[in-house]
Design a protein around this motif. Sequence first.
Motif, short mmCIF file in Angstrom:
data_model
loop_
_atom_site.label_atom_id
_atom_site.label_comp_id
_atom_site.label_asym_id
_atom_site.label_seq_id
_atom_site.Cartn_x
_atom_site.Cartn_y
_atom_site.Cartn_z
N UNK A 79 -5.11 7.59 -4.27
CA UNK A 79 -3.67 7.52 -4.46
C UNK A 79 -3.09 8.85 -4.02
N UNK A 80 -2.18 8.78 -3.05
CA UNK A 80 -1.50 9.98 -2.57
C UNK A 80 -0.04 9.89 -3.00
N UNK A 81 0.46 10.93 -3.67
CA UNK A 81 1.84 10.97 -4.12
C UNK A 81 2.47 12.24 -3.58
N UNK A 82 3.56 12.06 -2.83
CA UNK A 82 4.27 13.21 -2.25
C UNK A 82 5.74 13.12 -2.64
N UNK A 83 6.38 14.25 -2.74
CA UNK A 83 7.80 14.32 -3.02
C UNK A 83 8.55 13.81 -1.78
N UNK A 84 9.60 13.01 -1.99
CA UNK A 84 10.40 12.52 -0.86
C UNK A 84 11.19 13.62 -0.23
N UNK A 127 9.49 9.94 -5.41
CA UNK A 127 8.22 10.23 -4.73
C UNK A 127 7.80 9.06 -3.84
N UNK A 128 6.99 9.37 -2.86
CA UNK A 128 6.41 8.37 -1.97
C UNK A 128 4.94 8.22 -2.35
N UNK A 146 0.83 -1.20 0.00
CA UNK A 146 0.00 0.00 0.00
C UNK A 146 0.87 1.26 0.00
N UNK A 147 2.18 1.06 0.11
CA UNK A 147 3.11 2.19 0.05
C UNK A 147 4.34 1.76 -0.74
N UNK A 148 4.91 2.71 -1.49
CA UNK A 148 6.16 2.45 -2.19
C UNK A 148 6.84 3.77 -2.51
#
Length: 115
Positions: free
Chosen positions: A110-115, A46-47, A39-41
């Motif tokens: 779907x949540x996408x954030x910058x690392x 990006x995370x 559920x996370x990668x």
Amino acid sequence: MDNQVKRFYQLKQKQKEIEQELAELRSEIVHHCSVQGVSELEAGGCRVKIVLQERREYDERKLYEALPDLEVWRMLSRPDASKIASLIKLNVITEEKIKDTFSVKTVTLVQVDKK
């Protein structure tokens, strides 16, 4: 005014294209995570996080039968989940009274954030 209308149309077309591409990418990301069983990668700097959310979909007829009070319907005007939740919190209506008026739909976000 012609330029504004023309630009508005162009931007709306671009918006449709972007929304279509986002939907396709979202589907591919969800599929990949599902196949991998995660559920996370992290990828591409990006995370990514897949979140399951439950949403209530109200049946207007059943809700009206459960809440025949016209004063409540003036506050609602239509089955709006956030308004109904507010009325429950304010103790205007009870969860018990509306328990058979909705179905629960699971939505994958779907949540996408910058690392």
